[in-house]
Design an enzyme around this catalytic site. Structure first.
Site, mmCIF file in Angstrom:
data_model
loop_
_atom_site.group_PDB
_atom_site.id
_atom_site.type_symbol
_atom_site.label_atom_id
_atom_site.label_comp_id
_atom_site.label_asym_id
_atom_site.label_seq_id
_atom_site.Cartn_x
_atom_site.Cartn_y
_atom_site.Cartn_z
ATOM 1 N N ASP A 183 -8.424 -4.717 13.067
ATOM 2 C CA ASP A 183 -8.282 -5.111 11.723
ATOM 3 C C ASP A 183 -7.523 -6.445 11.736
ATOM 4 O O ASP A 183 -6.524 -6.443 12.005
ATOM 5 C CB ASP A 183 -7.609 -4.133 10.937
ATOM 6 C CG ASP A 183 -7.756 -4.365 9.398
ATOM 7 O OD1 ASP A 183 -8.393 -5.608 9.215
ATOM 8 O OD2 ASP A 183 -7.427 -3.492 8.594
ATOM 9 N N HIS A 185 -7.282 -8.195 8.963
ATOM 10 C CA HIS A 185 -6.180 -7.831 7.870
ATOM 11 C C HIS A 185 -6.328 -8.971 6.869
ATOM 12 O O HIS A 185 -5.324 -9.125 5.921
ATOM 13 C CB HIS A 185 -5.067 -7.266 8.333
ATOM 14 C CG HIS A 185 -4.678 -6.274 7.200
ATOM 15 N ND1 HIS A 185 -3.580 -6.429 6.162
ATOM 16 C CD2 HIS A 185 -4.804 -5.054 6.718
ATOM 17 C CE1 HIS A 185 -3.323 -5.726 5.128
ATOM 18 N NE2 HIS A 185 -4.019 -4.431 5.557
ATOM 19 N N GLU A 209 -12.344 -6.684 12.152
ATOM 20 C CA GLU A 209 -12.507 -6.257 10.442
ATOM 21 C C GLU A 209 -11.722 -7.608 9.784
ATOM 22 O O GLU A 209 -10.508 -8.243 10.187
ATOM 23 C CB GLU A 209 -11.779 -5.112 10.115
ATOM 24 C CG GLU A 209 -11.974 -4.787 8.537
ATOM 25 C CD GLU A 209 -11.180 -3.424 8.301
ATOM 26 O OE1 GLU A 209 -10.691 -3.257 7.292
ATOM 27 O OE2 GLU A 209 -11.555 -2.537 9.145
ATOM 28 N N GLU A 235 -13.613 -4.626 2.106
ATOM 29 C CA GLU A 235 -12.616 -3.883 1.392
ATOM 30 C C GLU A 235 -12.209 -4.647 0.267
ATOM 31 O O GLU A 235 -11.685 -3.919 -0.694
ATOM 32 C CB GLU A 235 -11.274 -3.385 2.271
ATOM 33 C CG GLU A 235 -10.405 -4.603 2.585
ATOM 34 C CD GLU A 235 -9.395 -4.134 3.641
ATOM 35 O OE1 GLU A 235 -8.399 -4.047 2.980
ATOM 36 O OE2 GLU A 235 -9.679 -3.804 4.824
ATOM 37 N N ASP A 257 -15.299 -0.047 -0.486
ATOM 38 C CA ASP A 257 -14.345 1.138 -0.843
ATOM 39 C C ASP A 257 -14.793 1.579 -1.887
ATOM 40 O O ASP A 257 -14.965 1.030 -3.053
ATOM 41 C CB ASP A 257 -12.861 0.358 -0.880
ATOM 42 C CG ASP A 257 -11.966 1.303 -0.852
ATOM 43 O OD1 ASP A 257 -12.042 2.511 -1.798
ATOM 44 O OD2 ASP A 257 -10.794 1.331 -0.183
ATOM 45 N N HIS A 284 -14.683 1.574 3.654
ATOM 46 C CA HIS A 284 -13.002 1.715 3.726
ATOM 47 C C HIS A 284 -12.577 2.719 3.039
ATOM 48 O O HIS A 284 -13.107 2.879 1.769
ATOM 49 C CB HIS A 284 -12.613 0.190 3.091
ATOM 50 C CG HIS A 284 -11.301 -0.034 2.976
ATOM 51 N ND1 HIS A 284 -10.497 0.179 2.043
ATOM 52 C CD2 HIS A 284 -10.692 -0.551 4.032
ATOM 53 C CE1 HIS A 284 -9.263 -0.350 2.154
ATOM 54 N NE2 HIS A 284 -9.187 -0.813 3.524
#
Length: 381
Positions: A183, A185, A209, A235, A257, A284
């Site tokens: 990830d 992020h 990700e 996400e 998500d 997510h």
């Protein structure tokens, strides 16, 4: 049957649950939350409840249309998350009323079990190998980890080397028969992502990700075209319209998500849109029990589903765990890294209402950390 009451509960560690009650005693649960903005979403839920009270809960799609479109100003994480939790609760009511799981109403199961992955942190490189080994011992066949801690705007040699060392430690602990995902992020600039991902490629991550921030989705194609490593994102995308540019940019995995992207109704449509682009679905879900239950209902009915995130044991869960709010935690039992198909009606779980009511307001609102670069300027967390 009419909706008579909508309640919300802010519970540890950082979750918001909603309860929708009907006049014939059927109750549905949802999880509407933006991490770090639970109180704001709570207000939005009660504003949207004005559209629901007194109406037939089984008109799920009509309610979704009204909640998302009856105001001139639409969308955004707060509104779409409020809608998401209420949408989950309405599907829960419908399934309980009809006596079937939600995935049956979505067309029936296309699989018997769902593969899930576990989190192992990754901000600090020292404990990655041990953390991954523990998850392997617990039976998981896949893990996810952060690529880095705070990231410089243009990566140093040390930044890249630490990232590769983390990933190599994970691969060594996993062997060749298990998977790890990395990830980014949103901590990486586009240039950093293009530089970093080729160094991960020999270690064969399942996906990388969020290599760029959601506001830079127009640059995502530069990343996907620069690597053969599968790219995942989603996400912080909240609708089909948000996902379309990412799909067109060549992502391999869509990660809506269920507590942010409009709930079961919209994520099901996002999954269908992703299928047109030969993209897999990996919802997510670093959140609580209702969000996970809703994610699983979609997963069992979605042909292009890949793998499910879940937060049991995640580093965010301090003060409470996913299983604490369930009357029967066995519904989320993992066997060989998979969860079996739930057969109970609605979302397939029974929320421990007494525990939820007792926990309401017992923890301060969670806030994400604020990071800064060495020069004092803001850094992405």
């Amino acid at each position: 049957m009419k909706i008579t009451r909508v309640e919300t509960f802010a519970v540890p560690p950082r979750w918001l649950l909603c309860r929708v009650e009907t006049d014939d005693g059927v109750v549905g649960w949802g999880e509407p939350v933006v991490e770090g903005r639970a109180a704001t979403v709570r207000t939005a839920v009660h504003e949207l409840a004005e559209l629901l009270v007194g109406r037939d809960p089984l008109r799920v799609e009509d309610h979704w249309q009204l909640m998302t479109k009856a105001s001139f100003y639409r969308g955004g994480p707060v509104l779409s998350s409020a809608v998401a939790g209420l949408d989950q609760a309405l599907w829960d009511i419908a399934g309980k009323h009809l006596g079937v799981p939600v995935h049956v109403m979505l067309g029936g199961p296309v699989r018997d079990r769902v593969r899930a992955y576990s989190w192992v942190g990754g901000d600090e490189p020292g404990d990655v190998g041990e953390s991954v080994a523990a998850q392997v011992e617990a039976g998981f066949t896949a893990v996810k980890m952060n690529a880095s801690g705070r990231m410089n705007r243009l990566a140093t040699v040390r930044d890249i080397d630490l990232m590769v060392r983390r990933a190599a430690a994970a691969r060594a602990a996993l062997g060749d028969d298990r998977d790890f995902a990395v990830d980014f992020h949103g901590r990486f600039t586009t240039a950093n992502a293009r530089q970093a991902i080729p160094h991960l490629a020999p270690l064969r991550p399942l996906f990388v990700e969020e290599p760029v921030l959601p506001e830079h989705t127009h640059l995502l194609g530069e990343v996907t075209r620069s690597t053969t490593v599968p790219v995942a994102t989603g996400e912080r995308l909240f609708s089909r319209a948000d996902f379309l540019p990412a799909l067109q940019a060549g992502i391999a995995v869509a990660q809506p998500d269920l507590s942010h992207a409009g709930g079961i109704s919209e994520v099901r449509r996002i999954a269908s849109l992703a299928e047109v682009y030969d993209v897999q679905l990996a919802p997510h879900c670093p959140l609580g029990p209702v969000s996970l239950a809703a994610s699983l209902q979609v997963a069992f009915a979605t042909p292009n589903f890949l793998i499910q995130e879940q937060s049991i044991g995640i580093h965010y869960n301090k003060g409470a765990e996913v299983l604490d709010y369930l009357a029967d935690p066995e519904v989320f039992a993992f066997r060989d890294g998979h969860i079996d198909r739930p057969t109970a009606p609605g979302l397939g779980i029974e929320v421990d209402e007494a525990r939820v009511r007792a926990a309401d307001g017992s923890a301060p609102d969670w806030r994400g950390p604020v990071w800064r670069h060495d020069d004092g300027s803001f850094a992405e967390w």
